[in-house]
Design a protein around this motif. Sequence first.
Motif, PDB file in Angstrom:
ATOM      1  N   TYR A  61       0.784  -1.229   0.000  1.00 47.47           N
ATOM      2  CA  TYR A  61       0.000   0.000   0.000  1.00 47.47           C
ATOM      3  C   TYR A  61       0.820   1.286   0.000  1.00 47.47           C
ATOM      4  CZ  TYR A  61      -3.589  -3.347   1.235  1.00 47.47           C
ATOM      5  OH  TYR A  61      -4.431  -4.419   1.233  1.00 47.47           O
ATOM      6  N   ILE A  62       2.065   1.244   0.403  1.00 45.29           N
ATOM      7  CA  ILE A  62       2.851   2.471   0.498  1.00 45.29           C
ATOM      8  C   ILE A  62       3.860   2.586  -0.637  1.00 45.29           C
ATOM      9  CG2 ILE A  62       4.458   3.753   1.961  1.00 45.29           C
ATOM     10  CD1 ILE A  62       3.008   2.605   4.366  1.00 45.29           C
ATOM     11  N   ASP A  63       4.442   1.486  -1.039  1.00 48.21           N
ATOM     12  CA  ASP A  63       5.447   1.493  -2.097  1.00 48.21           C
ATOM     13  C   ASP A  63       4.813   1.937  -3.419  1.00 48.21           C
ATOM     14  OD1 ASP A  63       7.797   1.191  -3.410  1.00 48.21           O
ATOM     15  OD2 ASP A  63       7.843  -0.983  -3.324  1.00 48.21           O
ATOM     16  N   PRO A  64       5.311   3.006  -4.037  1.00 52.70           N
ATOM     17  CA  PRO A  64       4.664   3.520  -5.246  1.00 52.70           C
ATOM     18  C   PRO A  64       4.731   2.560  -6.431  1.00 52.70           C
ATOM     19  CG  PRO A  64       6.675   4.745  -4.791  1.00 52.70           C
ATOM     20  CD  PRO A  64       6.440   3.836  -3.635  1.00 52.70           C
ATOM     21  N   CYS A  65       5.757   1.726  -6.497  1.00 50.65           N
ATOM     22  CA  CYS A  65       5.857   0.816  -7.637  1.00 50.65           C
ATOM     23  C   CYS A  65       4.835  -0.311  -7.569  1.00 50.65           C
ATOM     24  CB  CYS A  65       7.270   0.234  -7.719  1.00 50.65           C
ATOM     25  SG  CYS A  65       8.472   1.449  -8.261  1.00 50.65           S
ATOM     26  N   LEU A  67       1.989   0.127  -5.888  1.00 56.01           N
ATOM     27  CA  LEU A  67       0.703   0.805  -5.819  1.00 56.01           C
ATOM     28  C   LEU A  67       0.200   1.179  -7.215  1.00 56.01           C
ATOM     29  CD1 LEU A  67      -1.257   1.770  -3.642  1.00 56.01           C
ATOM     30  CD2 LEU A  67      -0.078   3.946  -3.641  1.00 56.01           C
ATOM     31  N   PHE A  68       1.111   1.643  -8.064  1.00 56.08           N
ATOM     32  CA  PHE A  68       0.762   2.015  -9.429  1.00 56.08           C
ATOM     33  C   PHE A  68       1.427   1.034 -10.384  1.00 56.08           C
ATOM     34  CE2 PHE A  68       0.926   6.075  -7.055  1.00 56.08           C
ATOM     35  CZ  PHE A  68      -0.426   6.366  -7.095  1.00 56.08           C
ATOM     36  N   LEU A  71       3.631   2.078 -13.588  1.00 62.81           N
ATOM     37  CA  LEU A  71       5.015   2.544 -13.485  1.00 62.81           C
ATOM     38  C   LEU A  71       6.005   1.499 -14.003  1.00 62.81           C
ATOM     39  CD1 LEU A  71       5.018   4.299  -9.996  1.00 62.81           C
ATOM     40  CD2 LEU A  71       5.081   5.371 -12.229  1.00 62.81           C
TER      41      LEU A  71
END
Length: 120
Positions: A61-65, A67-68, A71
């Motif tokens: 839930y926190i790691d942007p890779c 999460l999206f 990317l």
Amino acid sequence: MIRSLILIFIFFSIIIFVFSSSYDVHLILENQKFRFSNIGEFWFAISPNTIQLSEAVVSRYIDPCSLFVFLGCSPFLWHPIISNILLLPSTLTFSILSLIFILIRHIYKRKRKKVFIRYE
């Protein structure tokens, strides 16, 4: 507000330092050899469920890779960054962290004193 926040950080870092040093003393008395425990080992000894839960929450839930998906990168927040922090020796890390917070409080206190000096 900032002074009280810094005091809270000092208080908690000193408490964690005391607990981690007592855990290291326990390990020394039990194994008869001197070594510092890692932050991850200390955290796992206190509460193994929360370290696993934290890894899952950060990875999902926190790691942007992760999460999206668009990317297209591999997750980087837990394994290279947080896992390296968890490999640091706990007693030394929390003692240095406590000293840094005490130094920040001292510097903030001196700057605040200089600002409120009355010139007559």
